[in-house]
Design an enzyme around this catalytic site. Structure first.
Site, PDB file in Angstrom:
ATOM      1  N   GLY A   1      16.854 -17.597 -99.361  1.00  0.00           N
ATOM      2  CA  GLY A   1      16.955 -17.097-100.305  1.00  0.00           C
ATOM      3  C   GLY A   1      15.447 -16.723-101.224  1.00  0.00           C
ATOM      4  O   GLY A   1      14.940 -18.006-101.098  1.00  0.00           O
TER       5      GLY A   1
ATOM      6  N   GLN B   1       9.455 -17.860-108.113  1.00  0.00           N
ATOM      7  CA  GLN B   1       8.609 -18.610-107.385  1.00  0.00           C
ATOM      8  C   GLN B   1       7.852 -18.214-106.175  1.00  0.00           C
ATOM      9  O   GLN B   1       6.854 -18.699-105.563  1.00  0.00           O
ATOM     10  CB  GLN B   1      10.190 -19.019-106.048  1.00  0.00           C
ATOM     11  CG  GLN B   1      11.300 -19.860-105.740  1.00  0.00           C
ATOM     12  CD  GLN B   1      12.439 -19.788-104.823  1.00  0.00           C
ATOM     13  OE1 GLN B   1      12.844 -19.062-104.976  1.00  0.00           O
ATOM     14  NE2 GLN B   1      11.723 -20.696-104.178  1.00  0.00           N
TER      15      GLN B   1
ATOM     16  N   CYS C   1      14.796 -25.810 -99.668  1.00  0.00           N
ATOM     17  CA  CYS C   1      13.833 -24.931-100.955  1.00  0.00           C
ATOM     18  C   CYS C   1      12.853 -24.391-100.139  1.00  0.00           C
ATOM     19  O   CYS C   1      12.223 -25.540 -99.843  1.00  0.00           O
ATOM     20  CB  CYS C   1      14.304 -25.447-102.835  1.00  0.00           C
ATOM     21  SG  CYS C   1      13.393 -24.307-103.304  1.00  0.00           S
ATOM     22  N   LEU C   2      12.430 -22.984-100.194  1.00  0.00           N
ATOM     23  CA  LEU C   2      11.482 -22.904-100.126  1.00  0.00           C
ATOM     24  C   LEU C   2       9.863 -23.832-101.218  1.00  0.00           C
ATOM     25  O   LEU C   2       8.577 -24.296-100.858  1.00  0.00           O
ATOM     26  CB  LEU C   2      10.604 -21.504-100.405  1.00  0.00           C
ATOM     27  CG  LEU C   2      11.528 -20.853 -99.201  1.00  0.00           C
ATOM     28  CD1 LEU C   2      11.321 -19.470 -98.857  1.00  0.00           C
ATOM     29  CD2 LEU C   2      11.564 -21.541 -97.582  1.00  0.00           C
TER      30      LEU C   2
ATOM     31  N   HIS D   1      22.328 -21.549-105.706  1.00  0.00           N
ATOM     32  CA  HIS D   1      20.465 -21.910-105.293  1.00  0.00           C
ATOM     33  C   HIS D   1      20.321 -21.472-106.858  1.00  0.00           C
ATOM     34  O   HIS D   1      19.097 -21.873-107.293  1.00  0.00           O
ATOM     35  CB  HIS D   1      20.858 -22.351-104.294  1.00  0.00           C
ATOM     36  CG  HIS D   1      19.306 -22.944-103.696  1.00  0.00           C
ATOM     37  ND1 HIS D   1      19.070 -24.111-103.422  1.00  0.00           N
ATOM     38  CD2 HIS D   1      17.618 -22.325-104.235  1.00  0.00           C
ATOM     39  CE1 HIS D   1      17.827 -24.402-103.499  1.00  0.00           C
ATOM     40  NE2 HIS D   1      16.695 -23.018-103.348  1.00  0.00           N
TER      41      HIS D   1
HETATM   42 CO    CO Z   1      14.524 -22.554-103.576  1.00  0.00          CO
END
Ligand code: CO
Length: 150
Positions: A46, A51, A88-89, A130
């Site tokens: 995701g 981001q 999380c990335l 998230h």
């Molecule tokens: Co994330």
């Protein structure tokens, strides 16, 4: 194909309330395409627009059942609770156990501006929550009951 560098946790954009999309135009199509390319390149399940440095309420998700693109997503119903591992990335190398509802109903717009609704359980439900948290400046480390190095 346009892969962006995923911004990391110290970047202020991840702490902002992302802006509602008021018009779905070519810039939104391009954003969705770039998010998809970036998500797959980083092997994420995701991604939220902040981001990749865009403070707009747009998310992409693929937990293995195909691409979901959602504009202005909101959680309208939740049920149950479970604590599961999450990463999380934007926070590479960290995993945390995060309590969340196990079932959610999510509404938003697809790229055609049509209202769509998802009834998600388990992993997909977690992914939706998230990513929507990202749009509200919330990171999984804020909710995790336990963090560890991956
Ligand atoms: Co994330």
């Amino acid at each position: 194909m346009a892969v962006y560098k995923v911004v990391e946790a110290e970047d202020d954009i991840l702490r902002k309330n992302a802006k509602e999309v008021t018009k779905i135009d070519r810039s939104i199509f391009k954003l969705l395409d770039n998010m998809k390319d970036t998500m797959y390149e980083y092997k994420g399940v995701g991604l939220a627009a902040p981001q990749i440095g865009v403070s707009k309420r747009v998310i992409t998700i693929d937990v293995g059942n195909g691409l979901i693109e959602l504009i202005n997503p909101t959680v309208v119903e939740v049920e149950g609770s479970a604590t599961e591992a999450e990463g999380c990335l934007s926070i590479p190398g960290v995993v945390g156990d995060v309590p969340r509802p196990t079932k959610v109903t999510v509404r938003g717009l697809d790229r055609n501006g049509q209202e769509v609704e998802y009834n998600a359980v388990e992993y997909l439900a977690r992914a939706f929550q998230h990513e929507i948290d990202h749009l509200n400046g919330i990171l999984f480390i804020d909710k995790a009951v336990k963090l560890r190095k991956d």
